[in-house]
Design an enzyme around this catalytic site. Structure first.
Site, short mmCIF file in Angstrom:
data_model
loop_
_atom_site.label_atom_id
_atom_site.label_comp_id
_atom_site.label_asym_id
_atom_site.label_seq_id
_atom_site.Cartn_x
_atom_site.Cartn_y
_atom_site.Cartn_z
N ARG A 56 0.81 -1.22 0.00
CA ARG A 56 0.00 0.00 0.00
C ARG A 56 0.84 1.28 0.00
O ARG A 56 0.48 2.25 -0.66
CB ARG A 56 -0.94 -0.01 1.21
CG ARG A 56 -1.96 -1.13 1.13
CD ARG A 56 -2.97 -1.04 2.25
NE ARG A 56 -3.97 -2.09 2.15
CZ ARG A 56 -5.07 -2.13 2.88
NH1 ARG A 56 -5.31 -1.17 3.73
NH2 ARG A 56 -5.93 -3.11 2.74
N ASP A 157 -16.05 8.77 7.87
CA ASP A 157 -14.95 7.83 7.74
C ASP A 157 -13.66 8.63 7.75
O ASP A 157 -13.64 9.80 7.35
CB ASP A 157 -15.07 7.02 6.44
CG ASP A 157 -14.29 5.72 6.51
OD1 ASP A 157 -14.93 4.67 6.69
OD2 ASP A 157 -13.06 5.75 6.40
#
Length: 289
Positions: A56, A157
């Protein structure tokens, strides 16, 4: 917000199965990354997440033309207010979700809100790419009928890229194939031509949802209660017990009396806080104060 990336990523597999990397990630770098994401987002990264972290964050290093994680981390730490922190956090945040995931929660939510008086408000605290808050909005629309116009879903979020996808409300048809046809017809528009294979959430449903970025670890939250229900599913598993308890204690005063807290299927808060009691099937009710 749960998702495990596949083990494949940058680099290539050598003949003996050993993963060849073109960027340098040392033990010290990995330890520092674990510390930084814990401080920033409360996420506890296990030792076995090393390959996931490499996959990532390698994109961010390449974006900046760097070859060593140490240089990337040093740059982050020199600039505590840099926008790159958002990309760092987004990269390590997980986003597996689905419409009406953990389906048993939604009939219970429908029954709960039908009994409530006044405007109904629900908080989806890990909204990810929008499937959960839109599922909640559909449930409210069906349960409340003409009262649905006064209902609101606050969807938050920490991952700002996921929230952008949620706001767009466009999904592959495969993602809604388990919904019954009446629901699809009422709440989605099927794409045609260049949009073939896609479905877009109808504006009436979008109007029920307010998307906002929010870090559950932030010292103050931008949202205001009270809520009839809070969804916090498959999030707490990334936090240690101390962090879980702190967040649960902050949820409690934001719920109306007898308000419900919906947890993930593998989460148990019975011994984490005294603010809630288990009602059944990973659903908790706020205790009277």
């Amino acid at each position: 917000m749960t998702q495990e990336l596949p083990s494949s990523g940058p680099g290539s597999w050598a003949g003996g199965g050993q993963f060849e990397r073109d960027l340098e990630l040392t033990d010290a770098d990995f330890a520092r990354i674990r510390q930084l994401i814990y401080q920033r987002a409360g996420i506890v990264l296990a030792e076995h997440k090393r390959e996931m972290v490499y996959s990532r964050l390698a994109k961010r290093l390449r974006h900046h033309g760097l070859t060593r994680f140490a240089d990337y981390l040093a740059r982050l730490e020199r600039q505590p207010d840099a926008r790159e922190w958002e990309a760092f956090t987004n990269a390590l945040t997980t986003n597996l979700t689905a419409f009406f995931r953990e389906a048993h929660h939604f009939p219970l939510l429908a029954t709960h809100v039908r009994e409530r008086r006044g405007p109904v408000r629900v908080w989806s605290s890990a909204a990810s790419t929008g499937e959960e808050p839109y599922s909640i909005a559909m449930t409210l629309a069906e349960a409340l009928g003409s009262r649905a116009g006064d209902a609101e879903v606050v969807a938050t979020d920490i991952d700002t890229e996921a929230l952008e996808k949620a706001r767009a409300g466009v999904y592959a048809m495969e993602q809604i194939h388990k919904l019954d046809e009446a629901r699809v017809k009422r709440f989605f528009q099927r794409g045609r031509g260049a949009h073939e294979g896609l479905a877009r959430v109808r504006q009436e449903l979008k109007d029920m949802v307010d998307f906002q970025p929010l870090n559950l670890l932030a010292p103050s939250w931008s949202i205001q209660g009270p809520f009839d229900a809070i969804f916090c599913r498959n999030v707490m598993i990334y936090f240690d017990k101390q962090t879980q308890a702190r967040i649960l204690e902050r949820f409690a005063p934001l719920l109306k009396p007898d308000g419900l807290l919906f947890a993930g299927h593998s989460e148990n808060f019975s011994y984490t806080t005294e603010a809630f009691r288990l009602r059944g099937q990973t659903v908790y009710v706020r205790k009277a104060r």
